[in-house]
Structures are given as structure tokens and as C-alpha cells.
Design an enzyme around this catalytic site. Structure first.
Site, PDB file in Angstrom:
ATOM      1  N   HIS A  18      55.035   0.991  -0.873  1.00  0.00           N
ATOM      2  CA  HIS A  18      54.950   2.193  -0.047  1.00  0.00           C
ATOM      3  C   HIS A  18      56.256   2.384   0.712  1.00  0.00           C
ATOM      4  O   HIS A  18      56.664   1.521   1.489  1.00  0.00           O
ATOM      5  CB  HIS A  18      53.804   2.067   0.953  1.00  0.00           C
ATOM      6  CG  HIS A  18      52.450   2.196   0.337  1.00  0.00           C
ATOM      7  ND1 HIS A  18      51.287   2.300   1.073  1.00  0.00           N
ATOM      8  CD2 HIS A  18      52.065   2.254  -0.960  1.00  0.00           C
ATOM      9  CE1 HIS A  18      50.259   2.396   0.255  1.00  0.00           C
ATOM     10  NE2 HIS A  18      50.708   2.368  -0.982  1.00  0.00           N
ATOM     11  N   PRO A  21      44.616  -5.511  13.949  1.00  0.00           N
ATOM     12  CA  PRO A  21      45.078  -5.198  12.593  1.00  0.00           C
ATOM     13  C   PRO A  21      45.828  -3.882  12.474  1.00  0.00           C
ATOM     14  O   PRO A  21      46.342  -3.574  11.393  1.00  0.00           O
ATOM     15  CB  PRO A  21      43.765  -5.151  11.789  1.00  0.00           C
ATOM     16  CG  PRO A  21      42.720  -4.786  12.796  1.00  0.00           C
ATOM     17  CD  PRO A  21      43.150  -5.444  14.079  1.00  0.00           C
ATOM     18  N   LYS A  38      50.153  -6.968  10.983  1.00  0.00           N
ATOM     19  CA  LYS A  38      51.109  -8.037  11.256  1.00  0.00           C
ATOM     20  C   LYS A  38      50.560  -9.457  11.086  1.00  0.00           C
ATOM     21  O   LYS A  38      51.332 -10.412  11.105  1.00  0.00           O
ATOM     22  CB  LYS A  38      51.636  -7.895  12.699  1.00  0.00           C
ATOM     23  CG  LYS A  38      52.400  -6.611  12.955  1.00  0.00           C
ATOM     24  CD  LYS A  38      53.577  -6.488  12.037  1.00  0.00           C
ATOM     25  CE  LYS A  38      54.301  -5.173  12.181  1.00  0.00           C
ATOM     26  NZ  LYS A  38      55.249  -4.929  11.097  1.00  0.00           N
ATOM     27  N   TYR A  66      46.874   6.807   9.157  1.00  0.00           N
ATOM     28  CA  TYR A  66      46.334   6.365  10.442  1.00  0.00           C
ATOM     29  C   TYR A  66      45.933   7.612  11.220  1.00  0.00           C
ATOM     30  O   TYR A  66      46.781   8.441  11.550  1.00  0.00           O
ATOM     31  CB  TYR A  66      47.385   5.575  11.224  1.00  0.00           C
ATOM     32  CG  TYR A  66      47.738   4.235  10.622  1.00  0.00           C
ATOM     33  CD1 TYR A  66      47.133   3.066  11.079  1.00  0.00           C
ATOM     34  CD2 TYR A  66      48.691   4.132   9.611  1.00  0.00           C
ATOM     35  CE1 TYR A  66      47.458   1.828  10.539  1.00  0.00           C
ATOM     36  CE2 TYR A  66      49.020   2.903   9.059  1.00  0.00           C
ATOM     37  CZ  TYR A  66      48.400   1.749   9.532  1.00  0.00           C
ATOM     38  OH  TYR A  66      48.716   0.536   8.990  1.00  0.00           O
ATOM     39  N   TYR A  91      57.208  -1.334  11.676  1.00  0.00           N
ATOM     40  CA  TYR A  91      56.148  -1.360  10.673  1.00  0.00           C
ATOM     41  C   TYR A  91      56.562  -2.159   9.438  1.00  0.00           C
ATOM     42  O   TYR A  91      55.783  -2.965   8.915  1.00  0.00           O
ATOM     43  CB  TYR A  91      55.771   0.063  10.275  1.00  0.00           C
ATOM     44  CG  TYR A  91      54.466   0.157   9.513  1.00  0.00           C
ATOM     45  CD1 TYR A  91      53.263   0.344  10.175  1.00  0.00           C
ATOM     46  CD2 TYR A  91      54.437   0.062   8.121  1.00  0.00           C
ATOM     47  CE1 TYR A  91      52.067   0.428   9.485  1.00  0.00           C
ATOM     48  CE2 TYR A  91      53.245   0.139   7.416  1.00  0.00           C
ATOM     49  CZ  TYR A  91      52.065   0.324   8.105  1.00  0.00           C
ATOM     50  OH  TYR A  91      50.873   0.391   7.410  1.00  0.00           O
TER      51      TYR A  91
END
Length: 399
Positions: free
Chosen positions: A72, A293, A297, A201, A385
Site C-alpha cells: 500500500h 491498534p 504499531k 480510517y 504511519y
């Protein structure tokens, strides 16, 4: 029985460290209180940072990852149904994340361990640590009704939040920090194609939602829920309806519904214990820290811990320098706290908190709107990220 490094726990931290040490010619053995099927079958994280992917390549464990992993280059944020994309690759000089479930990572680690005759003791009961404040530590355990003991130079606790390793450090030495979140994640797995080729998200007035996947044919979806919720009250139909509402009509139109084959509620917690070393005992992974979550990480932090620790053991055994071992706790914690900060922040801007009032909600909306319109804000999010680089390595002067 003797080994150089005894590793407690055959999860990601323990097994990655075992392979790193084998690669450096350092003797190590792993003790695990469960069997392989149990450890490999645990449903956990599925997003690998670049650091984790790079390590799998270094250890020659990336064959299936290359074939089956979903790379991604971006991720999506949604506010009340309006989505925008963060181009992580463009903002970070090409860094990406890879969707590849922890179960698959564990399978690769265990298959390679068998091929390399890497010693793992399964179903080890009554594991106990001794002598960790001296020069001759030992680990004892019971298996098949027989007592065993191994002498070692060092012990590494990779046995998770509820393991014995952190508990072996005197309480007056240990400082813990914790934030328990007043909600959980209700998650399902379903053999249906994902709604999007990248993660979404979603922040909705009814709560958080996440559209994720494990493959092109298997989807992983989450919605924020109360900690007191009863899983029996959540039929598949109710879950799909709530998920689609929170994702918004555009994404909902791409959601394929189907029967779930796994459904569970997970609490969210931030936790750090300091230091990550005492005497001859080192902590790594969930034994030392937990993250919510939201930022993906958990396993990646475990990998960064043992990467640093592997370097430190190689420096010790090959060059006679303890600089890496002595500096491990401080170096690891510096990265841990940055990941804790990002995970806490990302959770705070995407979830509905019970105490939120109108002002809090407007601040949250303004934050997401700022990210939508600011390349600088998007770059900060993207850098965190995809995973911050491992820094603070050992200088040549220490060798």
C-alpha cells in the site's frame, strides 16, 4: 544444558530475534508455553512497516510475502463519510506498508526455524528465571512431566504483557505508564473482497470504523464499541449495517457483505514499562509496551526492538563491546515513545470519547480538515504511519 541467549516466548519478537541471532552465529533457544498451532493461529496485526518488510528480506523469509503481500502506497481518512487519501509513498520518498497477516509472518518464521533446526521448546510449563541480577542466569521449566534447566549468558523476555519476564524485575526498579481507553474494537473477518484496495480510517459521529483486509478475497473490518458490549448482541447483519453507516454511502456501496468466521471485541490500551533491561534480562515487544491498534504499531515495534537487540548481541559476541547492550533500553524506548505518541494521537482524532462535548467534536473535525488541506500535516502522518527509521545505532568508536 547451556545456550548463549535464552528467549522466552515464540511470538514475533522471540522468533525474529532467534533468527537474527542464528544469522550471527549466536546460540539461542526459545521456550514457549503453548504449541505451534496456538501461536500461529492467533489473529493479530496485518500491516507491516518498511522496517519489518526489510528485515524479512534480510532473513530470507520474504518469499510468500513478495507473492501474497499487498503493498500500500497510501491510506484513506474519512470524516462523516467524506474521504481523502494520504499518498504515503510520495510524501516519504517511496516508503510503503504491506498488508500481510501476523499469522502468515509466524508461519514463515516457524517453517524457517524447522528448516534451520532452530531449537524451540513447546508447551514449556512453570517457566522460571533465576540469577538475572548476577553473571550466571538460568531458566527452568517443566515439559512432559520432566524438569529442565538451561544456563545462559542472557535472557530475553518476549512473552507478552501477561508473561513472567517483566514480573521478574523488582517493582522498585520498574516504572510503568498506562492509558486505558474507554472503548474497544469489535472486529470481524469475512471471506469477501475488501471495499477498497487501501485501508480506510473513518471518524463518524457514531464512532470509529476501519475498512481493512488480509488479502484480495478476505476482509477485516472494525467498529468502535463499548467495553461492556456483548458479542452475542452483534449479529452479522447488525455489524454490516453499522459499519456501512460509519463508512459513509460512497464506501458502503463498495462493501460486500457475507458471513463472518471470526468476531471479537478487543480493548484498547497504551502501556510502557521502563527500563527494558535489568541485569541479564532484556524485554522486547509486548512484554515491555502495548499500543492501541489504530496506528498498526504492535508487531512492528516488536521487530524494531529485536533488530536493535540483535545488533547489540552481535557487537557483544563478535567484538567484545557491551555498548549496544548497555544502550538498548534507552534506544528502544526512544522509538517506543514516538510510536506511542502517534498511536495515541491517531486514536484521539478518529474515535468518539464518552466525555466529548460539542467543543471536542469541533476540534476533532478541524484537525482532520487541517490534515486534508496541509501537505506538511500529511507528511507527518505518513512518516509515522510507514514507520520511523531505526536511529541511534552504535558508532564505530564503540567497537
Amino acid at each position: 544444558m547451556r545456550t548463549q541467549v535464552a528467549i522466552i516466548g515464540a511470538g514475533p519478537a522471540g522468533m525474529f530475534l532467534a533468527h537474527l541471532l542464528r544469522r550471527e552465529g549466536i546460540d539461542a533457544m526459545v521456550l514457549e508455553r503453548r504449541d505451534r498451532a496456538y501461536v500461529e493461529g492467533r489473529v493479530r496485526a496485518g500491516v507491516l512497516e518498511q522496517v519489518t518488510v526489510d528485515l524479512m528480506h534480510r532473513l530470507r523469509l520474504a518469499g510468500r510475502l513478495q507473492r501474497e503481500g499487498l503493498v500500500h502506497g497510501g491510506t484513506n481518512l474519512s470524516l462523516d463519510g467524506r474521504s481523502f487519501r494520504i499518498d504515503m509513498a510520495a510524501l516519504t520518498g517511496g516508503s510503503t506498508v504491506t498488508v500481510y497477516g501476523q499469522q502468515e509472518v509466524m508461519r514463515d518464521l516457524f517453517d524457517a526455524a524447522e528448516a534451520d533446526d532452530l531449537p524451540i521448546v513447546w508447551n514449556a510449563e512453570d517457566v522460571a528465571l533465576a540469577g538475572i541480577d548476577g553473571e550466571r542466569p538460568t531458566v527452568s521449566w517443566r515439559a512432559d512431566g520432566v524438569d529442565h534447566q538451561v544456563a545462559c549468558d542472557y535472557i530475553v523476555g518476549c512473552d507478552g504483557y501477561h508473561g513472567i519476564s517483566r514480573a521478574a524485575i523488582p517493582p522498585e526498579v520498574l516504572t510503568t505508564f498506562e492509558r486505558v481507553y474507554p472503548f474497544g474494537w469489535l472486529g470481524i473477518l469475512a471471506d469477501v473482497p475488501p471495499a477498497d484496495h487501501e485501508l480506510i480510517y473513518a471518524n463518524h459521529e457514531r464512532g470509529f470504523a476501519l475498512a481493512s483486509m488480509r488479502s484480495t478475497t478476505r476482509s477485516r473490518y472494525y467498529i468502535q464499541c463499548g467495553l461492556g458490549e456483548d458479542i452475542a448482541d452483534w449479529s452479522d447483519d447488525r455489524f454490516w449495517d453499522e459499519l456501512c453507516l460509519r463508512l459513509g454511502p460512497d464506501t458502503a456501496a463498495k462493501v460486500t457483505r457475507g458471513p463472518s468466521f471470526e468476531k471479537a471485541i478487543a480493548p484498547l490500551r497504551s502501556f510502557v514499562s521502563e527500563p527494558m533491561r535489568w541485569g541479564r534480562l532484556f524485554l522486547a515487544g509486548d512484554a515491555a509496551h502495548i499500543v492501541p491498534p489504530t496506528g498498526a504499531k504492535g508487531m512492528n515495534l516488536a521487530v524494531s526492538d529485536v533488530t536493535m537487540l540483535g545488533e547489540a548481541f552481535a557487537l557483544h559476541y563478535k567484538h567484545g563491546s557491551d555498548a549496544g547492550l548497555d544502550g538498548y533500553s534507552a534506544r528502544a524506548l526512544a522509538r517506543v515513545w514516538k510510536a506511542e505518541r502517534f498511536s495515541w494521537w491517531f486514536t484521539s482524532v478518529t474515535h468518539r470519547f464518552p466525555t466529548m462535548d460539542g467543543f471536542d467534536r469541533r476540534i476533532q473535525m478541524a484537525e482532520l480538515d487541517y490534515i486534508r488541506g496541509s501537505e506538511a500535516a500529511q507528511r507527518t502522518l505518513a512518516e509515522n504511519y510507514v514507520g520511523l527509521p531505526l536511529t541511534g545505532g552504535i558508532s564505530s568508536e564503540a567497537v
